[in-house]
Motif scaffolding. Structure first.
Motif, PDB file in Angstrom:
ATOM      1  N   SER A 118       1.532   6.952  -6.630  1.00 53.04           N
ATOM      2  CA  SER A 118       0.627   8.223  -6.789  1.00 53.04           C
ATOM      3  C   SER A 118       1.588  10.085  -6.792  1.00 53.04           C
ATOM      4  O   SER A 118       0.689  10.460  -7.408  1.00 53.04           O
ATOM      5  CB  SER A 118      -0.662   8.178  -5.744  1.00 53.04           C
ATOM      6  N   ARG A 119       2.497   9.202  -5.541  1.00 50.93           N
ATOM      7  CA  ARG A 119       2.470  11.278  -5.002  1.00 50.93           C
ATOM      8  C   ARG A 119       3.927  11.442  -5.790  1.00 50.93           C
ATOM      9  O   ARG A 119       3.657  12.429  -6.245  1.00 50.93           O
ATOM     10  CB  ARG A 119       3.092  10.961  -3.994  1.00 50.93           C
ATOM     11  N   GLU A 128       0.876  -1.796   0.030  1.00 48.43           N
ATOM     12  CA  GLU A 128      -0.484   0.019   0.296  1.00 48.43           C
ATOM     13  C   GLU A 128       0.921   1.110  -0.043  1.00 48.43           C
ATOM     14  O   GLU A 128       0.554   2.272  -0.659  1.00 48.43           O
ATOM     15  CB  GLU A 128      -1.367   0.134   1.054  1.00 48.43           C
ATOM     16  N   LEU A 129       2.273   1.319   1.255  1.00 52.31           N
ATOM     17  CA  LEU A 129       2.964   2.549   0.495  1.00 52.31           C
ATOM     18  C   LEU A 129       3.630   2.398  -0.333  1.00 52.31           C
ATOM     19  O   LEU A 129       3.327   3.810  -0.893  1.00 52.31           O
ATOM     20  CB  LEU A 129       4.015   2.552   1.632  1.00 52.31           C
ATOM     21  N   LYS A 179       2.411   1.547  -3.351  1.00 42.90           N
ATOM     22  CA  LYS A 179       1.242   2.529  -4.253  1.00 42.90           C
ATOM     23  C   LYS A 179       0.806   4.142  -4.323  1.00 42.90           C
ATOM     24  O   LYS A 179       1.303   5.040  -5.236  1.00 42.90           O
ATOM     25  CB  LYS A 179       0.005   1.836  -3.908  1.00 42.90           C
ATOM     26  N   GLU A 180       0.857   4.463  -2.701  1.00 41.11           N
ATOM     27  CA  GLU A 180       0.514   5.882  -2.000  1.00 41.11           C
ATOM     28  C   GLU A 180       1.812   6.571  -2.789  1.00 41.11           C
ATOM     29  O   GLU A 180       2.015   7.779  -3.365  1.00 41.11           O
ATOM     30  CB  GLU A 180       1.143   5.853  -0.338  1.00 41.11           C
TER      31      GLU A 180
END
Length: 503
Positions: free
Chosen positions: A199-200, A192-193, A195-196
């Motif tokens: 995206s950032r 999840e991190l 992916k974040e």
């Protein structure tokens, strides 16, 4: 064994035959026959005895061998029985040890569950009243006990695996499964991190592209439009340099943002007042009367005249003046007088560093998202006080038909409405300006034009634009719209005023 039995039968038959051939009554025969019969019998008996003696010796030898074999077999049976008994004793000891180990394991499980229960209760108590440090400690304790339970579960599975079938292979299989089960949540969190972060990264690249396009368009501008775009470019440069150090230029750019957000919120409030069929002239007169002081007798006498002058086209300036006076109240104190803190006096250097750190952290944040996470932080308390001061209950009820937003604010939450969102934009700009003011050394000094004062272009600017761009003579301050600041480098941010002819 069969040979021995056969020899023993032959021996019995021989003895029986001897008894039949030589009965005991033969000794009572006639004397004449005694000698002969005795001699013959003696010889026969002697032969029979010799024969019997040989047979008995053979039988005794064989019997001794049989006894020895039986003794050897008994010894072997005894040794086997002893080994079996010892094996049973060892199995019993192992079983007892396993039972004791399981009892100890269950005691540790109960202790861990009790400790986790206590830690979870502490975590709940830390929410009300809000105590971040206590919450962090309780959270660490809960996670620690959960990990401890995971270790105990693995130990239990290993114990069961050792007692069952499958040996080392089963232990390794269960251990690998347990390891995967423990690691799985962390792997999911890492994904999840990742992916974040991706995206950032995409968002950063998009912003860089927009900044590049904006810089290109600004460099191609000319004339009046080019000058206004140049000002925006300077503002962007200042915003890009925010991470370096506090500077007077950064304070000026933030003050410009305060002006823009103040105009936006004032326009929205005025449109809502008109939609609610307010008497704008009466509202302006009320604002003028509230801002007039006892010393300004002349201003009080001319309140009606001023109101009639501005109500037609410039009522928004009177409303903006009212909002500015409420929102800037307490600006000279390090916490807007929300508490009695004196950190800026006790440790000024550290306080200035802390203020600029807060400025950098908050600048890129959405205020509604920040207040959704920390509704009762210092900024949240500031928004609560200023909203209650600016929006009167009767005003809110007249504009919206109820007091729902006010009730939410009084309860410690922050509504997600357009009106409150515009207010938060103004509140954030003022809060950032305040943080910058207390991070500069020396701090900016605030000033405000008073009613009826002569117009000084060095320290004031008119919110109303006159024809030809020149302000005619005989103009005085009708009312202040927003304060001005004198910075440490000698530059001045002019106070905005509404000018009226001298009477």
């Amino acid at each position: 064994m069969a040979n021995k039995i056969s020899n023993f039968s032959d021996l019995i038959q021989r003895v029986a035959a001897s008894c039949l051939l030589h009965p005991l009554a033969a000794g009572r025969q006639d004397p004449g026959n005694v000698a002969e019969d005795g001699r013959e019998g003696y010889e026969y008996e002697r032969e029979g005895y010799e024969y019997e003696t040989d047979e008995q010796e053979d039988f005794e030898d064989e019997d001794e061998e049989y006894v020895e074999e039986e003794e050897d077999m008994e010894e072997k049976k005894g040794s086997v029985k002893g080994w079996d008994h010892e094996k049973k004793n060892m199995s019993g000891i192992v079983a007892i040890e396993r039972v004791m180990e399981m009892e100890m394991l269950m005691n540790e499980v109960f202790d861990s569950v009790s400790a986790m229960k206590r830690a979870y209760v502490s975590l709940q108590e830390a929410h009300c009243p809000w105590d971040p440090e206590r919450m962090r400690v309780a959270d660490v304790a809960v996670v620690g006990e959960l990990r401890r339970l995971g270790v105990l579960r693995e130990r239990f599975r290993r114990c069961v695996s050792v007692g069952g079938r499958g040996g080392r292979k089963r232990i390794d299989g269960d251990g690998m499964g347990m390891l995967k089960e423990v690691v799985a949540p962390y792997e999911a969190a890492v994904e999840e991190l990742k992916k974040e972060v991706k995206s950032r990264d995409v968002e950063v690249e998009n912003l860089k592209e927009k900044l590049k396009n904006l810089s290109t368009s600004l460099s191609n501008g000319n004339g009046k439009k080019g000058r206004s775009q140049s000002k925006r470019k300077v503002g962007c440069i200042h915003a890009a340099q925010v991470a370096a150090a506090p500077a007077p230029d950064l304070f000026e750019a933030t003050m410009n943002q305060v002006k823009e957000t103040s105009k936006s919120f004032t326009s929205l409030l005025l449109s809502l007042m008109r939609a609610a069929h307010w008497d704008i002239a009466a509202a302006v007169r009320s604002i003028e009367a509230a801002t007039a002081t006892a010393e300004n007798v002349a201003t009080i006498n001319h309140t009606t005249a001023i109101a009639s002058t501005i109500v037609t086209h410039h009522a928004k300036y009177a409303l903006e003046s009212y909002i500015s006076r409420k929102i800037f109240q307490g600006f000279d104190h390090e916490t807007f007088y929300m508490d009695g803190s004196l950190s800026s006096l006790l440790n000024p250097d550290q306080f200035r560093r802390d203020c600029f750190t807060q400025y950098r952290d908050m600048k890129a944040m959405d205020p509604i998202e920040l207040l959704g996470i920390l509704p009762t932080c210092h900024f949240g308390k500031f928004c609560f006080r200023k909203y209650v001061a600016i929006v009167h209950p009767k005003m809110e009820e007249s504009l919206f038909g109820n007091l729902e937003q006010r009730q939410q604010v009084l309860a410690g939450s922050h509504p997600r409405s357009q009106f409150y969102g515009e207010f938060l934009g103004l509140a954030k700009a003022i809060w950032l300006l305040h943080l910058l003011a207390f991070s500069l050394d020396p701090a900016p000094s605030q000033f405000e034009a008073s009613r009826g004062a002569e117009f000084h272009p060095q320290y004031m600017e008119s919110v109303v634009k006159f024809s030809g761009g020149r302000i005619p003579g005989g103009q005085t301050v009708g009312f202040p719209v927003s304060p001005g600041f004198k910075l440490g480098n000698g530059s001045v941010i002019k106070a905005r005023v509404y000018l009226v002819p001298r009477t």
